[in-house]
Scaffold this active site. Sequence first.
Site, short mmCIF file in Angstrom:
data_model
loop_
_atom_site.label_atom_id
_atom_site.label_comp_id
_atom_site.label_asym_id
_atom_site.label_seq_id
_atom_site.Cartn_x
_atom_site.Cartn_y
_atom_site.Cartn_z
CG LEU A 73 -71.95 -23.54 -7.71
CD1 LEU A 73 -72.81 -23.77 -8.94
CD2 LEU A 73 -72.60 -24.14 -6.48
CB CYS A 74 -64.93 -23.81 -7.00
SG CYS A 74 -64.95 -22.22 -6.17
N GLY A 75 -66.33 -26.21 -4.55
CA GLY A 75 -66.00 -26.87 -3.30
C GLY A 75 -64.87 -27.86 -3.43
CG ASN A 78 -62.62 -23.33 -2.25
OD1 ASN A 78 -61.69 -22.62 -2.60
ND2 ASN A 78 -63.87 -23.03 -2.52
#
Length: 171
Positions: A73-75, A78
Amino acid sequence: LTDAMRLVAAAKVRRAQDGVKKSRPFSEELTSMIKGIVKKLKGSGLEAELPMLRVPEKVSQVGILMVTSNRGLCGGYNAFIVKKTKARIQTLNDQGIVPKLIVIGNKGKMALTQRMYDVNFNYTGTFFDFPDTLRANLVSNIGDAVRNLFLSGEVDKVEVVSAKFFNLVKN
């Protein structure tokens, strides 16, 4: 179920924050020491013997190390890295330079075809997984790949595109 997931996520975030806070003084001191050594050795005539000190007259080949995650959950992280990498590649393209790219993390590898189709770069084919826990051998392999790219003369300099963690509110 969601409360349990939230508790697990909070514990992981706390652990990661503690790790970042504990390692930051070490990395900053190490960076400072290396910069001091390089500064003292510059102009000493050792550049021929120590190729890592070589500074080219004109930079014509650039390597970029793009650090993204594998999953999770690190959109935002990124997307930020891909956006910064793409902008840097575009700037280099405007100068007539086609950078060579080394990728860390599956999200970065996927972005090569999905989001970076309109910039010109050479993907070296060098890809590293970004595991949940970093190990010394992985970091060593990444360092070897970057160093070999530089020492072989394929690139004049290497740039790293990553993000610096401050805290959950600021990031």
